[in-house]
Design a protein around this motif. Structure first.
Motif, PDB file in Angstrom:
ATOM      1  N   LEU A   1       0.834  -1.200   0.000  1.00  0.00           N
ATOM      2  CA  LEU A   1       0.000   0.000   0.000  1.00  0.00           C
ATOM      3  C   LEU A   1       0.865   1.245   0.000  1.00  0.00           C
ATOM      4  CD1 LEU A   1      -2.807   1.274   0.094  1.00  0.00           C
ATOM      5  CD2 LEU A   1      -2.753   1.078   2.594  1.00  0.00           C
ATOM      6  N   ARG A   2       1.973   1.203   0.737  1.00  0.00           N
ATOM      7  CA  ARG A   2       2.868   2.351   0.766  1.00  0.00           C
ATOM      8  C   ARG A   2       3.432   2.660  -0.623  1.00  0.00           C
ATOM      9  NH1 ARG A   2       5.155  -0.528   5.368  1.00  0.00           N
ATOM     10  NH2 ARG A   2       4.300   0.316   7.294  1.00  0.00           N
ATOM     11  N   MET A   3       3.506   1.655  -1.472  1.00  0.00           N
ATOM     12  CA  MET A   3       4.100   1.817  -2.795  1.00  0.00           C
ATOM     13  C   MET A   3       3.134   2.404  -3.821  1.00  0.00           C
ATOM     14  SD  MET A   3       6.181  -1.810  -2.891  1.00  0.00           S
ATOM     15  CE  MET A   3       6.804  -1.585  -4.555  1.00  0.00           C
ATOM     16  N   LEU A   4       1.860   2.565  -3.453  1.00  0.00           N
ATOM     17  CA  LEU A   4       0.890   3.138  -4.390  1.00  0.00           C
ATOM     18  C   LEU A   4       1.342   4.553  -4.755  1.00  0.00           C
ATOM     19  CD1 LEU A   4      -1.687   1.703  -5.377  1.00  0.00           C
ATOM     20  CD2 LEU A   4      -2.990   3.115  -3.789  1.00  0.00           C
ATOM     21  N   ASP A   5       1.645   4.764  -6.038  1.00  0.00           N
ATOM     22  CA  ASP A   5       2.336   5.974  -6.484  1.00  0.00           C
ATOM     23  C   ASP A   5       1.410   6.892  -7.268  1.00  0.00           C
ATOM     24  OD1 ASP A   5       4.078   7.898  -7.409  1.00  0.00           O
ATOM     25  OD2 ASP A   5       5.391   6.509  -8.477  1.00  0.00           O
ATOM     26  N   ILE A   6       1.253   8.121  -6.800  1.00  0.00           N
ATOM     27  CA  ILE A   6       0.364   9.083  -7.434  1.00  0.00           C
ATOM     28  C   ILE A   6       0.795   9.402  -8.867  1.00  0.00           C
ATOM     29  CG2 ILE A   6       1.617  11.130  -6.650  1.00  0.00           C
ATOM     30  CD1 ILE A   6      -1.128  12.429  -6.120  1.00  0.00           C
ATOM     31  N   THR A   7       2.086   9.252  -9.166  1.00  0.00           N
ATOM     32  CA  THR A   7       2.573   9.559 -10.512  1.00  0.00           C
ATOM     33  C   THR A   7       2.406   8.396 -11.477  1.00  0.00           C
ATOM     34  OG1 THR A   7       4.840   8.818 -10.068  1.00  0.00           O
ATOM     35  CG2 THR A   7       4.307  11.110  -9.514  1.00  0.00           C
TER      36      THR A   7
ATOM     37  N   ASP B   1       0.371   5.065 -13.410  1.00  0.00           N
ATOM     38  CA  ASP B   1      -0.905   4.824 -14.079  1.00  0.00           C
ATOM     39  C   ASP B   1      -1.826   4.060 -13.125  1.00  0.00           C
ATOM     40  OD1 ASP B   1      -2.772   4.461 -16.377  1.00  0.00           O
ATOM     41  OD2 ASP B   1      -2.218   2.354 -16.060  1.00  0.00           O
ATOM     42  N   PRO B   2      -3.042   4.557 -12.865  1.00  0.00           N
ATOM     43  CA  PRO B   2      -3.918   3.902 -11.887  1.00  0.00           C
ATOM     44  C   PRO B   2      -4.177   2.426 -12.189  1.00  0.00           C
ATOM     45  CG  PRO B   2      -4.779   6.055 -12.468  1.00  0.00           C
ATOM     46  CD  PRO B   2      -3.632   5.791 -13.392  1.00  0.00           C
ATOM     47  N   ALA B   3      -4.346   2.084 -13.472  1.00  0.00           N
ATOM     48  CA  ALA B   3      -4.611   0.687 -13.823  1.00  0.00           C
ATOM     49  C   ALA B   3      -3.445  -0.201 -13.408  1.00  0.00           C
ATOM     50  CB  ALA B   3      -4.863   0.563 -15.327  1.00  0.00           C
ATOM     51  N   ALA B   4      -2.225   0.241 -13.694  1.00  0.00           N
ATOM     52  CA  ALA B   4      -1.045  -0.545 -13.344  1.00  0.00           C
ATOM     53  C   ALA B   4      -0.833  -0.575 -11.836  1.00  0.00           C
ATOM     54  CB  ALA B   4       0.191   0.026 -14.038  1.00  0.00           C
ATOM     55  N   GLU B   5      -1.024   0.570 -11.190  1.00  0.00           N
ATOM     56  CA  GLU B   5      -0.799   0.662  -9.742  1.00  0.00           C
ATOM     57  C   GLU B   5      -1.782  -0.212  -8.971  1.00  0.00           C
ATOM     58  OE1 GLU B   5       1.570   2.498  -7.938  1.00  0.00           O
ATOM     59  OE2 GLU B   5       2.535   2.758  -9.887  1.00  0.00           O
TER      60      GLU B   5
ATOM     61  N   ALA C   1      -5.714   7.324   0.173  1.00  0.00           N
ATOM     62  CA  ALA C   1      -7.023   7.762  -0.313  1.00  0.00           C
ATOM     63  C   ALA C   1      -6.873   9.065  -1.093  1.00  0.00           C
ATOM     64  CB  ALA C   1      -7.992   7.938   0.848  1.00  0.00           C
ATOM     65  N   ALA C   2      -5.957   9.924  -0.644  1.00  0.00           N
ATOM     66  CA  ALA C   2      -5.695  11.181  -1.348  1.00  0.00           C
ATOM     67  C   ALA C   2      -5.113  10.904  -2.734  1.00  0.00           C
ATOM     68  CB  ALA C   2      -4.747  12.053  -0.531  1.00  0.00           C
ATOM     69  N   VAL C   3      -4.295   9.866  -2.857  1.00  0.00           N
ATOM     70  CA  VAL C   3      -3.751   9.477  -4.161  1.00  0.00           C
ATOM     71  C   VAL C   3      -4.891   9.083  -5.098  1.00  0.00           C
ATOM     72  CG1 VAL C   3      -2.381   7.728  -5.371  1.00  0.00           C
ATOM     73  CG2 VAL C   3      -1.508   8.759  -3.258  1.00  0.00           C
ATOM     74  N   ILE C   4      -5.812   8.276  -4.584  1.00  0.00           N
ATOM     75  CA  ILE C   4      -6.943   7.831  -5.405  1.00  0.00           C
ATOM     76  C   ILE C   4      -7.824   9.017  -5.794  1.00  0.00           C
ATOM     77  CG2 ILE C   4      -9.013   6.369  -5.417  1.00  0.00           C
ATOM     78  CD1 ILE C   4      -7.472   4.470  -3.504  1.00  0.00           C
TER      79      ILE C   4
END
Length: 236
Positions: free
Chosen positions: A105-111, A113-117, A166-169
């Motif tokens: 979860l920490r690795m979820l990256d705002i920069t 692509d949402p599909a890949a992430e 959640a802010a990233v999403i």
């Protein structure tokens, strides 16, 4: 889609920063500047792995120091040299579970692509459930009892991490990459429940399908189904 990230191996016992639900094992003779030796790290890892197996099978009440020591291949006195009580072992095991689970979860990256992430996050969570089902069941048991040991973490650092992701999403939604109806926290809950179901209800999954995530083909089917279903519901 970006390459799948490496994930923690089965029962990884190296700690990760960010969560502290339990005190660390006591400093023992031979520690240099507060850092344990390789032998001490190895022994602590053996204790935590044995503790995980005992607590997941018998619960906190049924597990004993003697059984954990036997599972770790050491004497009771040697075990107490590292962790002075059964409670200390239990808290350390739960801390380790949380640290391992939350690494993806920490690795979820705002920069990214949402599909890949999101697909990668689902894969990693499913991989941990496949390789470490005892941890998921132990944590579920702790939560069902009211989270007596991990509640401070749930209300503190875990809540903060979920808020950050959640802010990233929400940023992806604002950019038009995810559907506007997506509620970030519930999406995270959905991924948790969908992936951990295969560990928490492994007996039921086995009874209904004759398979578990230990079957690579079945795990591949589960991964494809979860990725397609979840992403199909959230991608713009």
């Amino acid at each position: 889609m970006s390459p799948t990230r490496s994930t923690p191996k089965s029962s990884p016992l190296k700690r990760k920063p960010g969560l502290r639900s339990a005190p660390a094992a006591r400093q023992t003779p031979g520690d240099t500047d507060g850092k344990p030796t390789r032998i001490q790290e190895r022994n602590r890892a053996r204790i935590l792995e044995a503790g995980l197996l005992e607590f997941s099978r018998f619960g906190f009440g049924g597990a004993t120091i003697e059984k954990i020591a036997a599972g770790a291949g050491m004497s009771k006195s040697n075990l107490l040299y590292y962790y002075p009580t059964k409670t200390a072992i239990y808290e350390a095991v739960l801390e380790h579970i949380l640290d391992t689970w939350l690494a993806p979860l920490r690795m979820l990256d705002i920069t990214g692509d949402p599909a890949a992430e999101l697909a990668d996050y689902i894969r990693q969570k499913l991989k941990i459930s496949a390789e470490w089902p005892e941890a998921s069941r132990l944590f579920a048991s702790e939560i069902l009892q009211g989270a007596p040991q991990v509640k401070p973490v749930l209300q503190g650092s875990l809540r903060q991490l979920v808020s950050e992701k959640a802010a990233v999403i929400r940023a992806w939604i604002a950019a038009g990459k995810l559907k506007p109806h997506v509620e970030p926290v519930h999406l995270i809950f959905l991924i948790w429940s969908a992936t951990q179901h295969y560990a928490d209800f492994e007996t039921q999954v086995l009874a209904l399908t004759g398979k578990t995530l230990k079957d690579e083909a079945f795990r591949g089917e589960a991964e494809a189904a979860l990725v397609a279903t979840i992403l199909g519901g959230v991608l713009a």
